[in-house]
Scaffold this active site. Structure first.
Site, short mmCIF file in Angstrom:
data_model
loop_
_atom_site.label_atom_id
_atom_site.label_comp_id
_atom_site.label_asym_id
_atom_site.label_seq_id
_atom_site.Cartn_x
_atom_site.Cartn_y
_atom_site.Cartn_z
CG ASP A 8 44.10 25.54 -6.07
OD1 ASP A 8 43.01 25.43 -5.48
OD2 ASP A 8 44.22 26.07 -7.19
CG HIS A 54 47.97 37.92 15.79
ND1 HIS A 54 49.34 37.96 15.59
CD2 HIS A 54 47.56 39.21 15.78
CE1 HIS A 54 49.74 39.21 15.46
NE2 HIS A 54 48.68 39.99 15.57
CG HIS A 59 52.79 44.93 11.42
ND1 HIS A 59 52.19 43.84 10.83
CD2 HIS A 59 52.23 45.03 12.66
CE1 HIS A 59 51.31 43.30 11.65
NE2 HIS A 59 51.32 44.00 12.77
CG ASP A 83 75.31 32.61 14.94
OD1 ASP A 83 75.63 33.72 15.40
OD2 ASP A 83 75.34 31.56 15.60
CE LYS A 136 50.08 39.04 11.71
NZ LYS A 136 48.89 39.64 12.19
CE LYS A 176 54.27 41.39 14.00
NZ LYS A 176 53.15 41.50 13.05
#
Length: 398
Positions: free
Chosen positions: A323, A316, A143, A150, A318, A145
Site C-alpha cells: 500500500d 534489476h 552483495h 563525508d 529490488k 552496494k
C-alpha cells in the site's frame, strides 16, 4: 572394495559441505543488524546515467572521506573513469576506501588494483575464501552496494559499476534499477555498516572506527530504517511487508525464487483481496535464474496475481511496496541466495508521500510490460521445462 571407498569419500564430502555451510552461517548470522528508525531525505534513481552523474559529482566534491562498497566493479571504460576519479580524490588527501566482492568483481584486474593502491586508495576484497568454511565463504557473497561521502551523503541500491548499468550492453539493452541517495542522520548507519564490513575484510573485527552520531532533526524528512542481513532474518522482513498489505502489494525483482513461506504469504494476500503485482525481467543475465521462477509463477497466475515481464532490456530493481504503508528499496533480491547466503542491506521507508512516488515509478514501468498468462507458461518448450527442473533443484545457490 573400490566402490566402498568411493561411497565413503562421497559421504565425507557431503558431511563436510553440511558442516561447512552450517557452522559458517552460524558465525556470520551474529553480524546481522537492524538499525534504529532515522530521519532522512531521499532521492530515487532508476536510470544509470542520472545515478552515475550524481554519484560522480558527489565524489568530486568530497572533502574528507569516500567510502564505497560495490558487489561488482568491472574492467571497462565506465569502471576506469570511476577508478581514475577515486585516484584523483586520494591524491587530494581524501580518505578513499573501496571494498568489492572477491567473486562479483573478478574482472577488476591486478593492473587496476595496483593503480588504485599506488594512488593512495585503500582497497580490499570482502568475503575472501576462509578455511575451514571454504564452501560457505565462496557462496556467501557481500552483495551490499553502499557509498558514503563525508558521512553526510549516502547511496544504497541495485546499481554496480559497469557499462551495462548505462544500457551499453547490446545483449541486455536498457537497464532499469532502483538506487537511493540518502542525506540526514540515517547516513550514520550506512557508515557504521561500511566500517564493520571494512574491518571484517581486514580480519580486524574487534576494532571498529568511531562513527560520529549526527542528530539531524527535520520534520520534512522521511522516516527510514536500514536492515543489514547475513542470510538469516531477511525472509522475516519480506514476510512482514507482504502481511502488511491490505489493498496492493508490489514486488519488483530480477530473480524471483521465493521460499514456501513467502509463496504462502503472497497467496494468502490474494485470498484477502490484495491486488498483487510482480515485475520480473523477460531476459536473463545469469544462466537458469529465470527458469527457476517458472516453478512458482503458475500458482500465482492462477490465484490472480499480475505477473509482468520487463522486455525493454533488463530489470534489476529490488523493490517491495505494501500500500502506502511500507516500502523496501535495497540490495536484496527476492531469491534464496539473498535470503539465505548473501550479505545485504535494505532501506525500509515509512513515509506515505515518498512511497507514493516509488509506487508511481513502479506502475509507470509496469504499464508497458506484457502480462504473463497461463497460456504463455504452457507454451514453454520441453527444453525450457528441463532447465526449470534443474534450476529448481539448485535454486539455493543460483
Amino acid at each position: 572394495m573400490l566402490a566402498t571407498v568411493i561411497i565413503l569419500i562421497v559421504i565425507l564430502i557431503v558431511a563436510w559441505f553440511a558442516i561447512d555451510l552450517g557452522v559458517g552461517k552460524k558465525e556470520l548470522m551474529q553480524k546481522e543488524r537492524t538499525f534504529p528508525m532515522r530521519q532522512a531525505s531521499l532521492k530515487l534513481f532508476t536510470d544509470g546515467t542520472k545515478f552515475y552523474n550524481d554519484l560522480f559529482k558527489s565524489i568530486e566534491q568530497a572533502k574528507h572521506s569516500i567510502h564505497i562498497s560495490f558487489y561488482i566493479v568491472k574492467n571497462d571504460e565506465v569502471s576506469k573513469k570511476f577508478v581514475d576519479l577515486l585516484c584523483e580524490k586520494a591524491n587530494q588527501q581524501v580518505d578513499v576506501r573501496l571494498l568489492v566482492d572477491r567473486i562479483g568483481s573478478i574482472k577488476l584486474n591486478r593492473k587496476m588494483r595496483k593503480h588504485l593502491l599506488a594512488c593512495g586508495v585503500k582497497f580490499s576484497f570482502s568475503r575472501r575464501l576462509k578455511f575451514p568454511y571454504l564452501f560457505y565463504t565462496i557462496n556467501a557473497r557481500n552483495h551490499r552496494k553502499m557509498t558514503i561521502i563525508d558521512q553526510s551523503i549516502g547511496y544504497i541500491g541495485g546499481f554496480n559499476i559497469g557499462q551495462e548499468y548505462l544500457g551499453l550492453d547490446p545483449t541486455l539493452g536498457t537497464w532499469k534499477d532502483y538506487h537511493l541517495k540518502v542525506t540526514g542522520e540515517a547516513v550514520n548507519d550506512l557508515q557504521t555498516q561500511f566500517l564493520r564490513d571494512w574491518s571484517s575484510s581486514m580480519n580486524d573485527e574487534e576494532q571498529h572506527e568511531e562513527v560520529i552520531d549526527r542528530q539531524i532533526k527535520d520534520p520534512s524528512m522521511q522516516i527510514v530504517q536500514f536492515r543489514s542481513t547475513e542470510g538469516v532474518s531477511l525472509e522475516d522482513h519480506f514476510l512482514h511487508i507482504i502481511n502488511e498489505a491490505k489493498n496492493e502489494l508490489c514486488i519488483g525483482t530480477p530473480y524471483f525464487i521465493p521460499t514456501e513461506s513467502l509463496m504462502a504469504a503472497i497467496l494468502k494476500a490474494r485470498k484477502r483481496g490484495v491486488t498483487v503485482y510482480i515485475l520480473i525481467p523477460m531476459r536473463a543475465d545469469h544462466p537458469l535464474v529465470r527458469d527457476a521462477a517458472f516453478s512458482y509463477l503458475p500458482a500465482l497466475v492462477e490465484a490472480g496475481c499480475q505477473i509482468h515481464q520487463f522486455y525493454y532490456g533488463f530489470y534489476h530493481g529490488k523493490v517491495m511496496i505494501a500500500d502506502e504503508r511500507i516500502c523496501d528499496v535495497g540490495t536484496a533480491n527476492f531469491d534464496k541466495r539473498s535470503l539465505f547466503l548473501n550479505g545485504e542491506i535494505n532501506c525500509f521507508i515509512f513515509d506515505p508521500v515518498f512511497i507514493k512516488h516509488v509506487k508511481e515509478t513502479f506502475h509507470t514501468c509496469l504499464h508497458d510490460c506484457p502480462l504473463l498468462s497461463l497460456s504463455d507458461i504452457k507454451k514453454r518448450t520441453w527444453f525450457d521445462k528441463f532447465k526449470q527442473g534443474v534450476a529448481t533443484f539448485i535454486s539455493p545457490l543460483l
